[in-house]
Design a protein around this motif. Structure first.
Motif, mmCIF file in Angstrom:
data_model
loop_
_atom_site.group_PDB
_atom_site.id
_atom_site.type_symbol
_atom_site.label_atom_id
_atom_site.label_comp_id
_atom_site.label_asym_id
_atom_site.label_seq_id
_atom_site.Cartn_x
_atom_site.Cartn_y
_atom_site.Cartn_z
ATOM 1 N N GLY A 135 0.705 -1.638 0.386
ATOM 2 C CA GLY A 135 0.243 0.519 0.203
ATOM 3 C C GLY A 135 0.798 1.520 -0.210
ATOM 4 O O GLY A 135 2.057 1.148 0.359
ATOM 5 N N THR A 136 0.428 2.430 -0.460
ATOM 6 C CA THR A 136 1.205 3.788 -0.571
ATOM 7 C C THR A 136 0.293 4.358 1.359
ATOM 8 O O THR A 136 -0.372 4.821 1.372
ATOM 9 N N PHE A 137 1.762 4.462 1.540
ATOM 10 C CA PHE A 137 1.755 5.414 2.846
ATOM 11 C C PHE A 137 1.659 6.732 3.006
ATOM 12 O O PHE A 137 2.763 7.415 1.857
ATOM 13 N N TYR A 138 1.070 7.469 3.878
ATOM 14 C CA TYR A 138 0.645 8.730 3.932
ATOM 15 C C TYR A 138 1.687 9.233 5.783
ATOM 16 O O TYR A 138 1.213 8.432 6.308
ATOM 17 N N GLU A 139 1.673 10.962 5.204
ATOM 18 C CA GLU A 139 2.638 11.071 6.061
ATOM 19 C C GLU A 139 2.102 12.751 6.031
ATOM 20 O O GLU A 139 2.295 13.155 5.282
ATOM 21 N N LEU A 140 2.519 13.631 7.090
ATOM 22 C CA LEU A 140 2.432 15.169 7.259
ATOM 23 C C LEU A 140 3.629 15.431 5.813
ATOM 24 O O LEU A 140 4.915 14.639 6.049
ATOM 25 N N GLY A 141 3.269 15.769 4.848
ATOM 26 C CA GLY A 141 4.566 16.776 4.090
ATOM 27 C C GLY A 141 5.596 17.286 4.457
ATOM 28 O O GLY A 141 5.283 18.227 5.637
ATOM 29 N N THR A 142 6.402 17.260 4.432
ATOM 30 C CA THR A 142 7.559 18.119 4.572
ATOM 31 C C THR A 142 7.577 19.089 4.278
ATOM 32 O O THR A 142 8.111 20.434 4.748
ATOM 33 N N ALA A 143 7.081 20.010 3.187
ATOM 34 C CA ALA A 143 6.334 21.217 3.374
ATOM 35 C C ALA A 143 4.955 21.630 3.341
ATOM 36 O O ALA A 143 4.336 22.746 3.352
ATOM 37 N N ALA A 144 4.405 21.080 4.736
ATOM 38 C CA ALA A 144 3.341 20.953 4.770
ATOM 39 C C ALA A 144 2.857 22.847 5.922
ATOM 40 O O ALA A 144 2.022 23.269 5.750
ATOM 41 N N GLY A 145 4.015 23.452 6.214
ATOM 42 C CA GLY A 145 4.355 24.886 6.201
ATOM 43 C C GLY A 145 4.747 24.009 8.668
ATOM 44 O O GLY A 145 4.680 23.105 8.814
ATOM 45 N N ARG A 185 2.293 29.399 9.222
ATOM 46 C CA ARG A 185 0.877 29.905 8.800
ATOM 47 C C ARG A 185 0.021 30.585 9.919
ATOM 48 O O ARG A 185 -1.019 30.829 9.698
ATOM 49 N N ALA A 186 0.221 30.363 11.492
ATOM 50 C CA ALA A 186 0.136 31.118 12.236
ATOM 51 C C ALA A 186 1.429 31.594 13.270
ATOM 52 O O ALA A 186 2.050 31.002 13.211
ATOM 53 N N VAL A 187 1.253 32.748 13.807
ATOM 54 C CA VAL A 187 1.964 32.856 15.545
ATOM 55 C C VAL A 187 0.931 33.796 16.194
ATOM 56 O O VAL A 187 -0.101 34.025 16.409
ATOM 57 N N ALA A 188 0.834 32.775 17.822
ATOM 58 C CA ALA A 188 0.167 32.870 18.269
ATOM 59 C C ALA A 188 0.856 33.253 19.322
ATOM 60 O O ALA A 188 2.315 32.848 20.157
ATOM 61 N N VAL A 189 0.390 34.354 20.363
ATOM 62 C CA VAL A 189 1.870 35.254 21.573
ATOM 63 C C VAL A 189 0.696 34.355 22.654
ATOM 64 O O VAL A 189 -0.565 35.494 22.716
ATOM 65 N N SER A 190 1.473 34.113 24.197
ATOM 66 C CA SER A 190 0.529 34.615 25.170
ATOM 67 C C SER A 190 0.905 35.396 25.738
ATOM 68 O O SER A 190 2.528 35.883 26.148
ATOM 69 N N MET A 191 0.102 36.008 25.992
ATOM 70 C CA MET A 191 0.250 37.819 27.120
ATOM 71 C C MET A 191 0.530 37.141 28.498
ATOM 72 O O MET A 191 -0.666 36.879 28.665
ATOM 73 N N ALA A 192 1.447 37.494 29.142
ATOM 74 C CA ALA A 192 -0.038 37.877 31.146
ATOM 75 C C ALA A 192 0.234 38.660 31.357
ATOM 76 O O ALA A 192 -0.002 39.347 32.581
#
Length: 367
Positions: free
Chosen positions: A69-79, A140-147
């Protein structure tokens, strides 16, 4: 009935998460694991592969006699995504792939106490360093945790009187606007820590009490994070103290904090706890126990988790348990969180990943 596009997006997200969780899997295995039909799985995998989120690794033996079968995994350039934590200790960040695997870490020390400009520069420098060493694929996204508290609708940092973190009254989105084109997502550090603890634990009703430079509470009740109408739910540092205006000012007056804000000097308090200094331990235990007793009296959670650099110190847990037992009739359990002081950064990672994957799938699914 849900629109076809919504159903496709939900299917793609389910299968993407299944591939990431298994790391490497065939379409037949995906159909068995999810219960989706083989044609549905094939179409979804095709969309995810064409969109770059998944990659086919080629036909290989599946382990069953005669089957290839063909195996699939996370793309190397998925981001990738960038998670950032901004608090009194400075700026901590790490980049992660879309499976949540941490790839690179970038940190900057804080500026002077109360110096918002220096903190803003540290934030820019941290993100710039991450951009100079980018993983494969788009950010694809930046998430900032603020105190500091964050408004649930505008996602702007809320200025409160006598904030334990006055230098943190800034707008990460504005500061990073010319550096990144990806969405900049902002949330409160304790809320993000609670969300991360929920992902790793099994409690559906818990309170997460962060004890660090300040006191903060994340409430996860009935499967929902409680933010409050103005984003101020859980600001337990403003609870009345014993003989002082608030718990936060009480701790500062006990010699645990800095002079310009009701904020604990984390490094100094940790040294005192390590040395077994009774006065410091007693002051911290008294404040934390009153916060826990107040929370259990109002919402009666299954468990209260102690987190943050001070809350996770081993010297604190048993004395707080004993003190709470004398203050609260609730049988609520008290324990340490599972993620330690890095819980807010883990929460920021989850926030960025959820947004990044959902946006990528929505974009890749034809209307």
């Amino acid at each position: 009935m849900l629109p076809q596009a919504v159903l496709r997006e939900a299917t793609d997200r389910k299968l993407f998460d299944e591939v990431v969780g298994r790391e490497r899997v065939t379409r037949a295995e995906l159909a068995t694991a999810t219960g989706f039909s083989k044609p549905t799985v094939s179409e979804s995998v095709r969309r995810l592969t064409e969109g770059g989120l998944l990659a086919a690794t080629g036909p290989q033996e599946t382990g069953r006699r005669g089957r290839v079968g063909t195996f699939y995994e996370l793309g190397t350039a998925a981001g990738w995504v960038l998670a950032v934590e901004v608090d009194q200790s400075g700026v901590q960040a790490w980049s992660a792939d879309l499976a949540g695997r941490v790839l690179h870490r970038h940190d900057r020390p804080p500026g002077g106490a109360g110096d918002t400009g220096a903190l803003a520069e540290a934030l820019r420098a941290t993100v710039s360093a991450a951009l100079r060493k980018p993983p494969a694929g788009p950010l694809r996204a930046v998430a900032v945790s603020m105190a500091n508290p964050v408004h649930p609708d505008t996602r702007e940092v809320i200025a409160l009187p006598r904030s334990p973190f006055p230098e943190g009254l800034l707008s990460p989105g504005d500061i990073l606007a010319d550096l990144v084109t990806a969405p900049v997502l902002v949330d409160n550090d304790v809320n993000l820590a609670a969300l991360a603890e929920q992902r790793f634990g099994d409690a559906t009703s818990f309170a997460y009490l962060y004890v660090g430079a300040g006191l903060g509470l994340g409430l996860y009740l009935g499967g929902t994070l409680v933010r409050g109408a103005h984003g101020l739910a859980g600001e337990v540092g403003y609870l009345p103290g014993a003989g002082w205006r608030t718990l936060a000012t009480e701790l500062a007056a006990a010699g645990l904090g800095r002079s310009d804000a009701p904020s604990n000097d984390v490094a100094a308090v940790l040294r005192a706890l390590d040395a077994g200094t009774p006065a410091v331990l007693m002051a911290l235990v008294a404040a934390v126990a009153r916060a826990v007793a107040s929370v259990t009296a109002v919402v009666d959670p299954e468990v209260v988790l102690l987190g943050g650099p001070l809350g996770t110190h081993p010297a604190l847990l048993d004395p707080v348990r004993a003190a709470v037992a004398t203050l609260s009739p609730s049988p609520t359990r008290l324990d340490h969180g599972t993620l330690g002081a890095l819980a807010p950064l883990h929460g920021a990672t989850h926030l960025a990943l959820d947004h990044a994957v959902a946006a990528a799938i929505k974009h890749d699914v034809p209307g």
